[in-house]
Write a protein that holds these residues in place. Structure first.
Motif, PDB file in Angstrom:
ATOM      1  N   HIS A  91      -8.246 -16.121   1.440  1.00  0.00           N
ATOM      2  CA  HIS A  91      -8.735 -15.591   2.710  1.00  0.00           C
ATOM      3  C   HIS A  91     -10.210 -15.224   2.643  1.00  0.00           C
ATOM      4  CE1 HIS A  91      -7.543 -12.265   0.135  1.00  0.00           C
ATOM      5  NE2 HIS A  91      -8.360 -11.467   0.821  1.00  0.00           N
ATOM      6  N   LYS A 120      -2.632 -12.121   5.050  1.00  0.00           N
ATOM      7  CA  LYS A 120      -4.031 -12.463   5.328  1.00  0.00           C
ATOM      8  C   LYS A 120      -4.090 -13.725   6.187  1.00  0.00           C
ATOM      9  CE  LYS A 120      -5.748  -9.207   2.633  1.00  0.00           C
ATOM     10  NZ  LYS A 120      -6.542  -8.080   3.169  1.00  0.00           N
ATOM     11  N   ASN A 138      -6.167  -7.369  -1.676  1.00  0.00           N
ATOM     12  CA  ASN A 138      -7.148  -6.666  -0.855  1.00  0.00           C
ATOM     13  C   ASN A 138      -8.465  -6.426  -1.588  1.00  0.00           C
ATOM     14  OD1 ASN A 138      -5.439  -6.330   1.449  1.00  0.00           O
ATOM     15  ND2 ASN A 138      -4.355  -4.711   0.340  1.00  0.00           N
TER      16      ASN A 138
END
Length: 390
Positions: free
Chosen positions: A43, A344, A351
């Motif tokens: 992502h 995501k 994260n």
């Protein structure tokens, strides 16, 4: 990638060649960090070269650290090929081995390794990556080893230093040269009708220069070569390459995209060391190979460090470990998607960058027993012919 085929039986061997296995082990362990990033940070992909204005420093450092892996690994492949040749009666045996091993790696890339990345069968996309590049480089080296050593070195330097002059040469996809040039120097997507698409992620020309340099430097690791002179050669090479990188980079006129002054000292330094990997620029190879020469010198002198012995075990069976960790990573990702869903957008992802490193520690811990088991098996079953390909 030639692994323990380079093992010999004289007293200085452990000093000369353990450092090679250790360095190989270190770079493949670093490589995992980048593969975890490409699995659990999809992502937040980074460009090549990176956009330092938007790339967080921890992600920049993690990605930049992995830059050393491919150049050092290809260099060690050439070095190991030279040492393998010292055990053979005829150069034709070395040439044949390089050709067959290279073809084996190419086939492995487009079958097993591509499947490990995509889990597509039959494949609709192929990513021709580092194992492909090593395979083609070995095929090229199988012919180049017949050249006189000085000519081989000169050719390798010309390729490494001069291939950026070709960056502006491109061919349309209707041209007969489109696919050959994509394989040699242009990182592009290639469509074969509606059946298959492949990407030449690792254009091979610069890597041929790197493997040739490694083969040339292999003579420094012969049992008859003085250890003190080898240390001197490695240290001088590291200093020459690093100083060349700094001087050429400061001029901003050749070897990679220009660096710029950023909004802070940190961003300026990030820009200065922000170099292009696909294909590896002249400056990319200067700095990464300088690190490789330094580490070879360091590891030979300090190889009795406890943790380095573990690195040598990973370095003794690199291809086995490479394939194993890709499948484990894929199953870890699919398990995470099953358990937590795609958090995501189209992906499951971590994260924070520190989670990549935490995953790295877990993965090394999980895979070490399997790597050690196979390393021991290979060492005690040298009579099994096919094991030399792993």
């Amino acid at each position: 990638m030639l692994n323990n085929k380079i093992e010999q039986s004289s007293q200085p061997i452990s000093q000369r060649l353990k450092s090679v296995d250790m360095l190989r082990g270190i770079v493949i362990l670093i490589m995992i960090i980048d593969h975890i990033r490409e699995t659990f940070f999809l992502h937040l992909q980074v460009s090549d070269p990176m956009d330092v204005s938007i790339t967080p420093l921890d992600l920049y450092l993690s990605r930049s650290l992995a830059h050393i892996c491919a150049p050092i690994f290809v260099f060690l492949t050439g070095l190991s090929a030279y040492l393998y040749g010292q055990k053979q009666q005829h150069k034709s045996d070395v040439s044949r081995f390089l050709l067959i091993r290279g073809l084996f790696l190419v086939v492995l890339e487009i079958t097993v390794i591509n499947f490990a990345w995509t889990f597509e069968f039959p494949p609709h996309r192929l990513f021709l990556q580092v194992i492909w590049a090593i395979g083609l480089s070995m095929i090229a080296l199988s012919a180049l080893i017949w050249l006189p050593r000085t000519i081989l070195l000169t050719l390798a330097i010309i390729i490494i230093a001069g291939h950026n002059l070709l960056d502006h040469i491109h061919f349309s996809n209707e041209s007969a040269l489109y696919i050959p040039w994509a394989i040699i120097h242009d990182r592009v997507w290639v469509n074969i009708g509606d059946i298959l698409t492949f990407r030449t992620t690792y254009p091979v020309l610069p890597w041929i220069g790197v493997i040739s340099i490694g083969y040339y430097c292999g003579s420094w690791f012969k049992s008859t070569f003085p250890a003190q002179q080898r240390q001197k050669n490695l240290q001088l090479s590291a200093l020459l390459l690093l100083s060349s990188f700094i001087i050429i980079r400061m001029t901003n006129i050749y070897g990679d995209h220009p660096w710029i002054y950023g909004s802070s000292t940190t961003e300026t330094l990030m820009s200065f060391f922000n170099i292009t990997k696909y294909p590896p620029s002249f400056l990319f190879l200067l700095i990464t190979l300088s690190i490789g020469f330094f580490l070879l010198s360091f590891l030979e002198r300090f190889q009795h460090a406890f943790i380095l012995k573990y690195a040598a075990i990973f370095g003794s069976v690199p291809l086995f470990f490479y394939i194993l960790h890709l499948f484990v990573l894929k199953f870890m990702y699919l398990g995470a998607v099953y358990q937590f869903g795609k958090n995501k957008g189209d992906y499951f992802g971590f994260n924070e960058v520190w989670q990549l490193w935490a995953c790295w520690l877990v993965l090394i811990f999980l895979l070490y027993p399997f790597v050690r088991l196979f390393s021991n098996y290979k060492a005690t079953h040298k009579h099994i012919h096919w094991l030399k390909y792993l």
